[in-house]
Design a protein around this motif. Structure first.
Motif, PDB file in Angstrom:
ATOM      1  N   SER A   1      43.993 -35.126 119.155  1.00 20.37           N
ATOM      2  CA  SER A   1      42.763 -35.609 119.784  1.00 20.37           C
ATOM      3  C   SER A   1      41.606 -35.362 118.830  1.00 20.37           C
ATOM      4  O   SER A   1      41.427 -34.248 118.329  1.00 20.37           O
TER       5      SER A   1
ATOM      6  N   ASP B   1      38.054 -34.568 117.474  1.00 17.02           N
ATOM      7  CA  ASP B   1      36.949 -33.731 117.926  1.00 17.02           C
ATOM      8  C   ASP B   1      35.597 -34.322 117.534  1.00 17.02           C
ATOM      9  O   ASP B   1      34.554 -33.865 118.007  1.00 17.02           O
TER      10      ASP B   1
ATOM     11  N   SER C   1      42.170 -31.817 117.084  1.00 16.37           N
ATOM     12  CA  SER C   1      43.005 -30.753 117.613  1.00 16.37           C
ATOM     13  C   SER C   1      44.432 -31.257 117.709  1.00 16.37           C
ATOM     14  O   SER C   1      44.667 -32.400 118.107  1.00 16.37           O
TER      15      SER C   1
ATOM     16  N   ASN D   1      47.591 -30.681 119.755  1.00 20.34           N
ATOM     17  CA  ASN D   1      47.945 -30.123 121.061  1.00 20.34           C
ATOM     18  C   ASN D   1      49.455 -30.157 121.219  1.00 20.34           C
ATOM     19  O   ASN D   1      50.074 -31.214 121.098  1.00 20.34           O
TER      20      ASN D   1
ATOM     21  N   ARG E   1      47.132 -24.888 120.879  1.00 21.14           N
ATOM     22  CA  ARG E   1      46.245 -25.886 120.275  1.00 21.14           C
ATOM     23  C   ARG E   1      45.815 -25.358 118.912  1.00 21.14           C
ATOM     24  O   ARG E   1      45.489 -24.176 118.779  1.00 21.14           O
TER      25      ARG E   1
ATOM     26  N   ARG F   1      43.067 -26.234 115.845  1.00 20.12           N
ATOM     27  CA  ARG F   1      41.912 -27.030 115.411  1.00 20.12           C
ATOM     28  C   ARG F   1      42.015 -27.230 113.900  1.00 20.12           C
ATOM     29  O   ARG F   1      42.137 -26.263 113.159  1.00 20.12           O
TER      30      ARG F   1
END
Length: 120
Positions: free
Chosen positions: A66, A68, A84, A86, A91, A93
């Motif tokens: 996803s 950021d 990120s 997932n 998770r 970053r």
């Protein structure tokens, strides 16, 4: 030199390939002699076989990405994205910096993340 549009489209296709569970869509974005360093500080993975294996395992592990922030270009042959990763119970970053060749293929991927960037 690749255009901003080419590089940003490739990074969006990278995210989309992960999220659709299609490692071949991800690896198709790379040149045959590309280098992947994930995370920076680890030994580089070089060439098609190593890259196919790495992304096949990552997608099989159920990783979903996803963004950021919007994908960023540059005045050169690189683009970057903050996102990120997932996975069940975790998770990470990450910021990926990709270098492209004149054909718009990724020739180097560097993933920037450390132990402090992992949430359990």
């Amino acid at each position: 030199m690749p255009t901003q549009e080419q590089m940003k489209s490739a990074l969006q296709a990278y995210v989309d390939g992960f999220n659709s569970g299609d490692p071949a869509a991800v690896t198709a974005l790379f040149a045959d002699d590309a280098v992947v360093v994930d995370p920076v500080g680890n030994p580089p993975m070089e060439g098609r076989a190593a890259i196919d294996e790495f992304y096949g395992n990552a997608v099989a592990a159920g990783a979903k990405l996803s963004l950021d922030a919007p994908i960023r270009g540059s005045h050169g042959d690189r683009a970057a994205m903050a996102f990120s990763v997932n996975m069940p119970g975790m998770r990470i970053r990450v910021i990926d910096v990709m270098t492209f060749n004149d054909d718009g293929k990724i020739v180097r991927m560097e993933a920037h993340w450390g132990l402090d960037d992992i949430e359990q």
